[in-house]
Design a protein around this motif. Structure first.
Motif, PDB file in Angstrom:
ATOM      1  N   LEU A 102       0.860  -1.175   0.000  1.00 51.31           N
ATOM      2  CA  LEU A 102       0.000   0.000   0.000  1.00 51.31           C
ATOM      3  C   LEU A 102       0.907   1.238   0.000  1.00 51.31           C
ATOM      4  CD1 LEU A 102      -3.095   0.545   2.222  1.00 51.31           C
ATOM      5  CD2 LEU A 102      -1.363   2.295   2.069  1.00 51.31           C
ATOM      6  N   ILE A 103       0.732   2.109  -1.005  1.00 51.63           N
ATOM      7  CA  ILE A 103       1.575   3.319  -1.019  1.00 51.63           C
ATOM      8  C   ILE A 103       0.758   4.589  -0.773  1.00 51.63           C
ATOM      9  CG2 ILE A 103       3.435   2.357  -2.452  1.00 51.63           C
ATOM     10  CD1 ILE A 103       2.244   4.050  -4.796  1.00 51.63           C
ATOM     11  N   ALA A 104      -0.565   4.511  -0.832  1.00 56.55           N
ATOM     12  CA  ALA A 104      -1.372   5.690  -0.510  1.00 56.55           C
ATOM     13  C   ALA A 104      -2.786   5.251  -0.149  1.00 56.55           C
ATOM     14  CB  ALA A 104      -1.417   6.642  -1.694  1.00 56.55           C
ATOM     15  N   GLU A 145      -2.750  11.912 -12.550  1.00 56.86           N
ATOM     16  CA  GLU A 145      -1.399  12.447 -12.324  1.00 56.86           C
ATOM     17  C   GLU A 145      -0.957  12.223 -10.887  1.00 56.86           C
ATOM     18  OE1 GLU A 145      -0.545  16.371 -14.753  1.00 56.86           O
ATOM     19  OE2 GLU A 145      -2.564  16.263 -13.936  1.00 56.86           O
ATOM     20  N   ALA A 146      -1.903  12.399  -9.956  1.00 56.09           N
ATOM     21  CA  ALA A 146      -1.548  12.220  -8.546  1.00 56.09           C
ATOM     22  C   ALA A 146      -1.068  10.784  -8.321  1.00 56.09           C
ATOM     23  CB  ALA A 146      -2.757  12.528  -7.663  1.00 56.09           C
ATOM     24  N   HIS A 148       5.766   6.997  -9.065  1.00 59.79           N
ATOM     25  CA  HIS A 148       7.157   7.394  -9.365  1.00 59.79           C
ATOM     26  C   HIS A 148       7.938   7.612  -8.076  1.00 59.79           C
ATOM     27  CE1 HIS A 148       5.753   8.927 -13.529  1.00 59.79           C
ATOM     28  NE2 HIS A 148       6.014   7.633 -13.522  1.00 59.79           N
ATOM     29  N   GLN A 149       7.274   8.252  -7.121  1.00 55.19           N
ATOM     30  CA  GLN A 149       7.933   8.506  -5.827  1.00 55.19           C
ATOM     31  C   GLN A 149       8.290   7.191  -5.131  1.00 55.19           C
ATOM     32  OE1 GLN A 149       5.609  11.332  -3.579  1.00 55.19           O
ATOM     33  NE2 GLN A 149       6.559  10.639  -1.687  1.00 55.19           N
ATOM     34  N   GLU A 206      11.998   5.849  -4.178  1.00 52.84           N
ATOM     35  CA  GLU A 206      12.379   5.437  -2.813  1.00 52.84           C
ATOM     36  C   GLU A 206      12.969   4.028  -2.819  1.00 52.84           C
ATOM     37  OE1 GLU A 206       9.146   8.339  -0.685  1.00 52.84           O
ATOM     38  OE2 GLU A 206       8.839   6.176  -0.517  1.00 52.84           O
ATOM     39  N   THR A 207      12.376   3.122  -3.632  1.00 53.27           N
ATOM     40  CA  THR A 207      12.903   1.757  -3.718  1.00 53.27           C
ATOM     41  C   THR A 207      14.316   1.784  -4.296  1.00 53.27           C
ATOM     42  OG1 THR A 207      10.668   1.071  -4.230  1.00 53.27           O
ATOM     43  CG2 THR A 207      12.355  -0.579  -4.564  1.00 53.27           C
ATOM     44  N   ALA A 208      14.526   2.611  -5.356  1.00 55.29           N
ATOM     45  CA  ALA A 208      15.852   2.684  -5.997  1.00 55.29           C
ATOM     46  C   ALA A 208      16.878   3.206  -4.999  1.00 55.29           C
ATOM     47  CB  ALA A 208      15.790   3.581  -7.227  1.00 55.29           C
ATOM     48  N   GLU A 209      16.475   4.211  -4.181  1.00 52.84           N
ATOM     49  CA  GLU A 209      17.419   4.771  -3.193  1.00 52.84           C
ATOM     50  C   GLU A 209      17.809   3.729  -2.155  1.00 52.84           C
ATOM     51  OE1 GLU A 209      15.597   8.318  -1.615  1.00 52.84           O
ATOM     52  OE2 GLU A 209      15.707   9.253  -3.601  1.00 52.84           O
TER      53      GLU A 209
END
Ligand SMILES: Nc1ncnc2c1ncn2[C@@H]1O[C@H](COP(=O)(O)OP(=O)(O)OP(=O)(O)O)[C@@H](O)[C@H]1O
Length: 309
Positions: free
Chosen positions: A208-210, A291-292, A298-299, A303-306
């Protein structure tokens, strides 16, 4: 004592072999609300729905429907389910199937009411196997609502429906929620979520991301979408130090198209004006749900890439 929530997921995960399809999901649904589950292909929406309906058991965590195990018959009689393929016997006619399904419930909806809601008056004598894709979806909807359920699960219900059927169908879903029914629905059509959702839950790569109202999700994305054209070529240095996100510069034969998001568009535009930049076709609009959701995804990817780097 307060009545148990229609659906509670508490730290739920689901593994298929070594693959985790749903990770540590917690949710509590509010009665009378339409909750829309959004997420790209394979995100884990159907798996989540199948645990809510008792078709699959979680590997970890707990699911409760009206305070009961989802497969408990006392929960099932209060629940309607429309899956992507509900698999009814194809040789039975629409009229027979609706009659049969009504018998399973203690207080079913009136036969004619079901037929009207699903717009199946012209197909009552058609065998299920001979229905078109959109008609079959409407039959599955009829079978899901015929018990007059308090809780309705719909997995991509409008796939294959034409524009009129879809509009009519969405109107019926809204009317059910207005009568206090709780609805959980998955869709890939953001316009449907925009129109129907009281609450939006975004699942991305099993997590769950949002989770919030449409307005809450939109507020998580930088305020406004800005676009304009410039007569001359520009590069990103022109926007350095200005509050812009997601800058896109597209050179075209006679002009350059610039797009970005900004929480302070006035600041950006006055800085450009002070530098004598001549803008044309300026548009400043609020972000829509699509878009939201894209921004949230994308965010989450960033975060996963970081974490991985
Ligand atoms: N029975 C199964 N066995 C193994 N893997 C499965 C099984 N069912 C689903 N999966 C995998 O679990 C992941 C989540 O699938 P799920 O059907 O829940 O996604 P979804 O969000 O509903 O996708 P879509 O939008 O494409 O319907 C996918 O990677 C899928 O391949």
């Amino acid at each position: 004592m307060s009545r148990p929530s229609p659906v509670v997921l508490d730290g739920v995960s689901k593994d298929y072999g070594s693959f985790r399809a749903v990770s540590d999901l917690s949710l509590e649904l509010t009665p009378g609300q339409i909750t829309v589950l959004l997420g790209s292909n394979g995100a884990g929406k159907t798996t989540t729905l199948s645990m809510m309906t008792g078709l699959r058991k979680p590997t970890l965590g707990r699911v409760r429907v009206f305070g009961l195990e989802p497969a408990d018959p006392r929960a099932r009689t209060r629940t309607g389910v429309m899956l992507q393929d509900s698999g009814v016997p194809g040789v039975l006619r629409v009229r027979e199937l609706i009659r049969l399904f009504r018998q399973y419930y203690p207080a079913p909806l009136d036969f004619d009411q079901v037929v009207e809601m699903a717009s199946l008056r012209g197909q009552l004598n058609t065998r299920a196997q001979d229905l078109s894709g959109g008609q079959r979806q409407r039959l599955y909807f009829a079978l899901a609502v015929c018990g007059d359920p308090e809780l309705l699960f719909l997995d991509e219900p409008t796939v294959a429906m034409d524009v009129d059927s879809r509009n009519e169908f969405l109107g019926h879903i809204r009317a059910l929620a207005d009568r206090g029914r709780t609805v959980v629905l998955t869709t890939h059509y953001l316009a449907e979520a925009e129109r129907l959702a009281d609450r939006v839950v975004v699942i991305h790569r099993s997590r769950l991301i949002a989770d919030g109202s449409k307005a809450e999700l939109k507020a998580l994305t930088a305020g406004k979408r800005v676009s304009f054209t410039l007569p001359d070529p520009v590069d990103a240095t022109e926007f350095e130090g200005l509050p812009v996100e997601g800058l896109e510069i597209s050179p075209e034969p006679e002009e350059t198209v610039v797009r970005f998001h900004s929480t302070r568009p006035e600041e950006v535009l006055s800085a450009l004006a002070l530098r004598g930049t001549r803008l044309r076709d300026l548009e400043v609009v609020g972000v829509d749900l699509e878009e939201a959701v894209q921004n949230l995804v994308h965010q989450a990817n960033r975060e996963t890439a970081e974490v991985q780097s």
